[in-house]
Scaffold this motif. Structure first.
Motif, PDB file in Angstrom:
ATOM      1  N   GLY A  57       0.812  -1.209   0.000  1.00 35.74           N
ATOM      2  CA  GLY A  57       0.000   0.000   0.000  1.00 35.74           C
ATOM      3  C   GLY A  57       0.845   1.258   0.000  1.00 35.74           C
ATOM      4  O   GLY A  57       0.540   2.226  -0.713  1.00 35.74           O
ATOM      5  N   PHE A  78       2.167   1.715  -3.386  1.00 35.85           N
ATOM      6  CA  PHE A  78       1.107   2.200  -4.269  1.00 35.85           C
ATOM      7  C   PHE A  78       0.824   3.681  -4.012  1.00 35.85           C
ATOM      8  O   PHE A  78       0.584   4.461  -4.942  1.00 35.85           O
ATOM      9  N   MET A  79       0.885   4.082  -2.727  1.00 36.27           N
ATOM     10  CA  MET A  79       0.613   5.478  -2.380  1.00 36.27           C
ATOM     11  C   MET A  79       1.699   6.409  -2.922  1.00 36.27           C
ATOM     12  O   MET A  79       1.443   7.595  -3.154  1.00 36.27           O
ATOM     13  N   ASP A  97      -8.952  -0.200   0.027  1.00 34.36           N
ATOM     14  CA  ASP A  97      -9.942   0.709  -0.534  1.00 34.36           C
ATOM     15  C   ASP A  97      -9.893   0.728  -2.057  1.00 34.36           C
ATOM     16  O   ASP A  97     -10.879   1.059  -2.714  1.00 34.36           O
ATOM     17  N   ARG A  98      -8.763   0.357  -2.613  1.00 31.19           N
ATOM     18  CA  ARG A  98      -8.632   0.330  -4.069  1.00 31.19           C
ATOM     19  C   ARG A  98      -9.328  -0.898  -4.672  1.00 31.19           C
ATOM     20  O   ARG A  98      -9.279  -1.100  -5.875  1.00 31.19           O
ATOM     21  N   PHE A 125      -5.425   1.858   2.483  1.00 33.30           N
ATOM     22  CA  PHE A 125      -5.454   2.521   1.176  1.00 33.30           C
ATOM     23  C   PHE A 125      -5.536   1.484   0.060  1.00 33.30           C
ATOM     24  O   PHE A 125      -6.296   1.645  -0.903  1.00 33.30           O
ATOM     25  N   LEU A 126      -4.775   0.397   0.208  1.00 29.08           N
ATOM     26  CA  LEU A 126      -4.781  -0.640  -0.818  1.00 29.08           C
ATOM     27  C   LEU A 126      -6.119  -1.374  -0.842  1.00 29.08           C
ATOM     28  O   LEU A 126      -6.663  -1.665  -1.914  1.00 29.08           O
ATOM     29  N   ARG A 181     -13.706  -7.683   0.226  1.00 25.09           N
ATOM     30  CA  ARG A 181     -13.420  -6.682   1.252  1.00 25.09           C
ATOM     31  C   ARG A 181     -13.352  -7.312   2.641  1.00 25.09           C
ATOM     32  O   ARG A 181     -12.459  -7.011   3.440  1.00 25.09           O
ATOM     33  N   GLU A 196     -12.341  -1.093  -4.807  1.00 21.88           N
ATOM     34  CA  GLU A 196     -13.499  -0.517  -5.493  1.00 21.88           C
ATOM     35  C   GLU A 196     -13.356  -0.554  -7.017  1.00 21.88           C
ATOM     36  O   GLU A 196     -14.301  -0.908  -7.720  1.00 21.88           O
ATOM     37  N   PRO A 197     -12.173  -0.201  -7.590  1.00 17.43           N
ATOM     38  CA  PRO A 197     -12.064  -0.261  -9.057  1.00 17.43           C
ATOM     39  C   PRO A 197     -12.194  -1.667  -9.632  1.00 17.43           C
ATOM     40  O   PRO A 197     -12.310  -1.824 -10.846  1.00 17.43           O
ATOM     41  N   TRP A 198     -12.134  -2.691  -8.766  1.00 17.10           N
ATOM     42  CA  TRP A 198     -12.259  -4.057  -9.277  1.00 17.10           C
ATOM     43  C   TRP A 198     -13.712  -4.403  -9.597  1.00 17.10           C
ATOM     44  O   TRP A 198     -13.985  -5.500 -10.068  1.00 17.10           O
ATOM     45  N   ARG A 216       0.642   8.128  -6.007  1.00 16.68           N
ATOM     46  CA  ARG A 216      -0.585   8.917  -6.004  1.00 16.68           C
ATOM     47  C   ARG A 216      -0.395  10.196  -5.188  1.00 16.68           C
ATOM     48  O   ARG A 216       0.246  10.184  -4.142  1.00 16.68           O
TER      49      ARG A 216
END
Length: 309
Positions: free
Chosen positions: A78, A81-82, A129-130, A126-127, A148, A132-134, A85
Motif C-alpha cells: 500500500g 502504491f501510495m 480501498d482500491r 489505502f490498498l 473486502r 473498489e475499481p475491481w 498517487r
C-alpha cells in the motif's frame, strides 16, 4: 501545493511533539544524552548486521510482529502504491526515508520501527480501498463484499489472536518470573540469602536477604534502598562484575553467606555473542562451574544452590 502540504506537515509534527513530549524541548541536554546512548555502535542482542540485512529484518520481522504477515505485506504494498498517487505519496515520503535511516544505524531495535506501524496500516487500508475499481472485474456485487471482508480479516485476525494470547498469559500469570517466584517461596526457606540480577523474580526483602552487583561490588538491597522489592533493572551480574575476576565474585558471595544465586536470560544472550562479551560471559560460566543448577525455568531463570563450603 506540495510545498504547502510539507509545511503543514512539519508544523503539525512540531506541535504534536510539543504537546505529547514537551521535555524534548525543555530538557534538550537529557534528550541528546539519550540519543548518544542509542547511537552507540554495539549493544547486547541488538547490534545490527549491515544496512540491507537490517532493512530486510525491519520489513520481515518488525512490521509482521505488529501487523501480522498479511498486514505487513498489504502495508508495504500500500505504501508503494501510495507513492504513485498525490497527495497520498506524503505517507511514503516519511515511511521510506525513516526506514532507510534506522536501517543505516549500528543497532537494530524493534521499537525503532514503531513510527512505521501507523503508516503501514494506512497503506494497507489505502490498498484495500482500491478494491473498489475491481467492481468491473467481479461479475456479482456479492463477491466484491466477500473480497473486502476477506481483506479486513487478513488484517485483523492475526492481530486479534496475538492480543488475545498476551491477555491470557497475563491473566493466568504465565510468566517465568511469576512461576519462579512461586517456586522460590515454596522451596527456599524465608531468611535465605539470594544473589539476584536484572529480570530475576522480584522477591520480597522482608522474606529474603537480597544481594546484587553494582560497579564491582556485591551490595545488600536493604542497605541500598528502603523499597520492599528490588527494581526489575537491578543490575546485570556479568556487566557489573566484568572489571573484576569471576573468582573474586565467588569469594564475595561465599563471604556474605549467600544460599542461592538467581540468573536471568542474560546468560544465554551473552553466550550468543560470546566473542563480543568474553568478560561478561566468564562471570556466568564461573558461577555455573562453581554451583549446581537446582531449577531452570525455560532457561530464562536459573536457580543455583551454593550449599556448604
Amino acid at each position: 501545493v506540495a510545498l504547502g502540504y510539507l509545511t503543514c506537515a512539519a508544523a503539525a509534527s512540531l506541535l504534536a511533539a510539543l504537546v505529547v513530549a514537551p521535555y524534548l524541548f525543555t530538557e534538550l541536554e537529557t534528550v541528546l544524552a539519550h540519543v548518544r546512548n542509542e547511537a552507540r555502535s554495539t549493544h547486547l542482542s541488538a547490534t545490527g548486521d549491515a544496512f540491507l540485512p537490517d532493512l530486510w529484518r525491519y520489513l520481515t520481522e518488525a512490521l509482521p510482529q505488529a501487523l501480522g504477515v498479511p498486514g505487513a505485506i498489504l502495508g508495504i504494498a500500500g505504501v508503494a502504491f501510495m507513492s504513485l498517487r498525490r497527495p497520498a505519496w506524503l505517507v511514503a515520503l516519511f515511511f521510506v526515508p525513516y526506514l532507510l535511516f534506522i536501517s543505516y544505524l549500528s543497532l537494530w531495535w524493534v521499537r525503532w520501527a514503531l513510527p512505521l506501524m501507523p503508516l503501514a496500516a494506512i497503506g494497507a487500508v489505502f490498498l484495500i480501498d482500491r478494491i473498489e475499481p475491481w467492481r468491473g472485474w467481479v461479475s456479482h456485487p456479492g463477491w466484491l463484499r466477500v473480497l473486502r471482508i476477506a481483506a479486513v480479516g487478513l488484517l485483523t485476525l492475526p492481530l486479534l489472536w496475538a492480543s488475545t494470547s498476551v491477555v491470557l498469559r497475563r491473566a493466568t500469570n504465565d510468566d517465568v518470573r511469576v512461576e519462579s517466584m512461586e517456586w522460590l517461596e515454596t522451596n527456599v526457606p524465608p531468611g535465605s540469602t539470594l544473589v539476584v540480577e536484572t529480570y530475576t523474580p522480584q522477591v520480597s526483602s522482608d522474606d529474603y536477604e537480597l544481594l546484587f552487583a553494582r560497579d564491582g561490588e556485591l551490595l545488600r538491597w536493604h542497605e541500598y534502598s528502603d523499597q520492599l522489592r528490588p527494581a526489575a533493572w537491578i543490575g546485570i551480574l556479568g556487566l557489573e562484575w566484568r572489571e573484576r575476576s569471576p573468582e573474586e565474585l565467588i569469594a564475595e558471595i561465599e563471604s556474605q553467606d549467600a544460599d542461592y544465586v538467581l540468573l536471568s536470560g542474560f546468560l544465554e544472550r551473552y553466550r550468543a555473542e560470546s566473542d563480543a562479551y568474553p568478560a561478561e560471559l566468564a562471570v556466568y560460566e564461573t558461577l555455573l562451574d562453581a554451583y549446581p543448577i537446582v531449577r531452570s525455568f525455560d532457561g530464562q531463570v536459573l536457580v543455583l544452590e551454593i550449599g556448604d563450603p
